[in-house]
Structures are given as structure tokens and as C-alpha cells.
Motif scaffolding. Structure first.
Motif, PDB file in Angstrom:
ATOM      1  N   CYS A   1       0.835  -1.208   0.000  1.00 58.39           N
ATOM      2  CA  CYS A   1       0.000   0.000   0.000  1.00 58.39           C
ATOM      3  C   CYS A   1       0.865   1.251   0.000  1.00 58.39           C
ATOM      4  N   HIS A   2       0.606   2.128  -0.991  1.00 62.79           N
ATOM      5  CA  HIS A   2       1.335   3.394  -1.088  1.00 62.79           C
ATOM      6  C   HIS A   2       0.439   4.582  -0.783  1.00 62.79           C
ATOM      7  N   ARG A   3      -0.698   4.314  -0.121  1.00 63.15           N
ATOM      8  CA  ARG A   3      -1.626   5.367   0.339  1.00 63.15           C
ATOM      9  C   ARG A   3      -2.130   6.229  -0.818  1.00 63.15           C
ATOM     10  N   TYR A   4      -2.468   5.582  -1.932  1.00 60.44           N
ATOM     11  CA  TYR A   4      -2.992   6.347  -3.066  1.00 60.44           C
ATOM     12  C   TYR A   4      -4.437   6.780  -2.852  1.00 60.44           C
ATOM     13  N   ALA A   5      -5.134   6.069  -1.946  1.00 57.44           N
ATOM     14  CA  ALA A   5      -6.515   6.412  -1.558  1.00 57.44           C
ATOM     15  C   ALA A   5      -7.565   6.149  -2.635  1.00 57.44           C
ATOM     16  N   PHE A   6      -7.238   5.357  -3.632  1.00 55.96           N
ATOM     17  CA  PHE A   6      -8.284   4.948  -4.580  1.00 55.96           C
ATOM     18  C   PHE A   6      -9.364   4.161  -3.837  1.00 55.96           C
ATOM     19  N   CYS A   7      -8.934   3.373  -2.888  1.00 52.42           N
ATOM     20  CA  CYS A   7      -9.887   2.572  -2.108  1.00 52.42           C
ATOM     21  C   CYS A   7     -10.849   3.493  -1.361  1.00 52.42           C
ATOM     22  N   GLN A   8     -10.328   4.561  -0.825  1.00 58.98           N
ATOM     23  CA  GLN A   8     -11.165   5.513  -0.089  1.00 58.98           C
ATOM     24  C   GLN A   8     -12.192   6.160  -1.012  1.00 58.98           C
TER      25      GLN A   8
ATOM     26  N   ARG B   1      -1.487   7.138   7.417  1.00 60.01           N
ATOM     27  CA  ARG B   1      -1.769   5.712   7.568  1.00 60.01           C
ATOM     28  C   ARG B   1      -3.076   5.378   6.866  1.00 60.01           C
ATOM     29  N   LEU B   2      -3.255   4.101   6.576  1.00 55.86           N
ATOM     30  CA  LEU B   2      -4.539   3.671   6.027  1.00 55.86           C
ATOM     31  C   LEU B   2      -5.317   2.970   7.131  1.00 55.86           C
ATOM     32  N   ASP B   3      -6.459   3.570   7.494  1.00 51.40           N
ATOM     33  CA  ASP B   3      -7.391   2.913   8.414  1.00 51.40           C
ATOM     34  C   ASP B   3      -8.412   2.179   7.571  1.00 51.40           C
TER      35      ASP B   3
ATOM     36  N   SER C   1      -9.890  -1.422  -7.426  1.00 49.81           N
ATOM     37  CA  SER C   1      -9.336  -0.119  -7.821  1.00 49.81           C
ATOM     38  C   SER C   1      -7.897   0.079  -7.340  1.00 49.81           C
ATOM     39  N   CYS C   2      -7.444  -0.741  -6.429  1.00 52.43           N
ATOM     40  CA  CYS C   2      -6.119  -0.524  -5.850  1.00 52.43           C
ATOM     41  C   CYS C   2      -5.023  -0.870  -6.859  1.00 52.43           C
ATOM     42  N   PRO C   3      -4.235   0.109  -7.263  1.00 53.27           N
ATOM     43  CA  PRO C   3      -3.211  -0.137  -8.286  1.00 53.27           C
ATOM     44  C   PRO C   3      -2.094  -1.049  -7.785  1.00 53.27           C
ATOM     45  N   MET C   4      -1.986  -1.186  -6.484  1.00 53.03           N
ATOM     46  CA  MET C   4      -0.933  -2.039  -5.916  1.00 53.03           C
ATOM     47  C   MET C   4      -1.441  -3.432  -5.572  1.00 53.03           C
TER      48      MET C   4
ATOM     49  N   ALA D   1      -3.152  -4.305  -3.135  1.00 53.45           N
ATOM     50  CA  ALA D   1      -2.775  -4.469  -1.730  1.00 53.45           C
ATOM     51  C   ALA D   1      -3.930  -4.961  -0.860  1.00 53.45           C
ATOM     52  N   ILE D   2      -5.150  -4.888  -1.417  1.00 49.99           N
ATOM     53  CA  ILE D   2      -6.325  -5.228  -0.605  1.00 49.99           C
ATOM     54  C   ILE D   2      -6.738  -6.670  -0.864  1.00 49.99           C
ATOM     55  N   HIS D   3      -6.805  -7.426   0.206  1.00 42.41           N
ATOM     56  CA  HIS D   3      -7.222  -8.813   0.092  1.00 42.41           C
ATOM     57  C   HIS D   3      -8.593  -8.958   0.762  1.00 42.41           C
TER      58      HIS D   3
HETATM   59  S1  SF4 Z   1      -4.881   0.008  -0.374  1.00 46.38           S
HETATM   60 FE1  SF4 Z   1      -4.348   0.494  -2.469  1.00 46.38          FE
HETATM   61  S2  SF4 Z   1      -5.813   2.082  -3.119  1.00 46.38           S
HETATM   62 FE2  SF4 Z   1      -5.855   1.950  -0.880  1.00 46.38          FE
HETATM   63  S3  SF4 Z   1      -4.437   3.484  -0.168  1.00 46.38           S
HETATM   64 FE3  SF4 Z   1      -3.324   1.547  -0.319  1.00 46.38          FE
HETATM   65  S4  SF4 Z   1      -2.413   1.540  -2.355  1.00 46.38           S
HETATM   66 FE4  SF4 Z   1      -4.003   3.078  -2.326  1.00 46.38          FE
END
Ligand code: SF4
Length: 66
Positions: free
Chosen positions: A13-20, A34-36, A55-58, A60-62
Motif C-alpha cells: 500500500c502506497h496510500r494512493y486512496a483509490f480505495c477511499q 496511515r490507512l485505516d 481499484s487498488c493499483p498495488m 494491496a487489498i485482500h
Molecule cells: S490500499 Fe491500495 S488504493 Fe488503498 S491506499 Fe493503499 S495503495 Fe491506495
């Protein structure tokens, strides 16, 4: 009771916030960077959580569905 289990790989996770953007009630990048996130989302949030994971480009979300 929720059947969803969510985990985020902090190394990816690089905190791109697409998930948000997709699921603001379930994912939030905090002011200190941080990502909550909700580890056990409510069942009605399932579609949004799955969209967030897609949507997460990495990738990172399972999401596990039990
Ligand atoms: S989980 Fe993915 S989309 Fe969400 S902040 Fe991290 S890198 Fe971004």
C-alpha cells in the motif's frame, strides 16, 4: 454478522486512496499517512469493498468471503 474479511498489505500500500474514493466508509487515509480500514465490513458494503479492492493499483487489498 459480516461474512467479509479484509486485510491490506502494508508493504504494497502506497496510500494512493483509490480505495477511499470507492468505499469511504471502509477505507480512510489519515492525516498522518496511515490507512485505516474496516476489517469486518458490513454485508451491505460488500460491493463497494470489492470495487475498492479492484481499484487498488498495488493490489494491496485482500478480501475473503466466508
Ligand atoms: S490500499 Fe491500495 S488504493 Fe488503498 S491506499 Fe493503499 S495503495 Fe491506495
Amino acid at each position: 454478522m459480516s461474512l467479509l474479511r479484509v486485510s491490506v498489505d502494508n508493504h504494497r500500500c502506497h496510500r494512493y486512496a483509490f480505495c477511499q474514493a470507492e468505499a469511504p466508509e471502509n477505507f480512510k487515509v489519515t492525516e498522518d499517512g496511515r490507512l485505516d480500514y474496516e476489517r469486518r465490513p458490513r454485508t451491505p458494503d460488500t460491493d463497494r469493498v470489492l470495487m475498492a479492492a479492484r481499484s487498488c493499483p498495488m493490489q494491496a487489498i485482500h478480501v475473503e468471503m466466508r
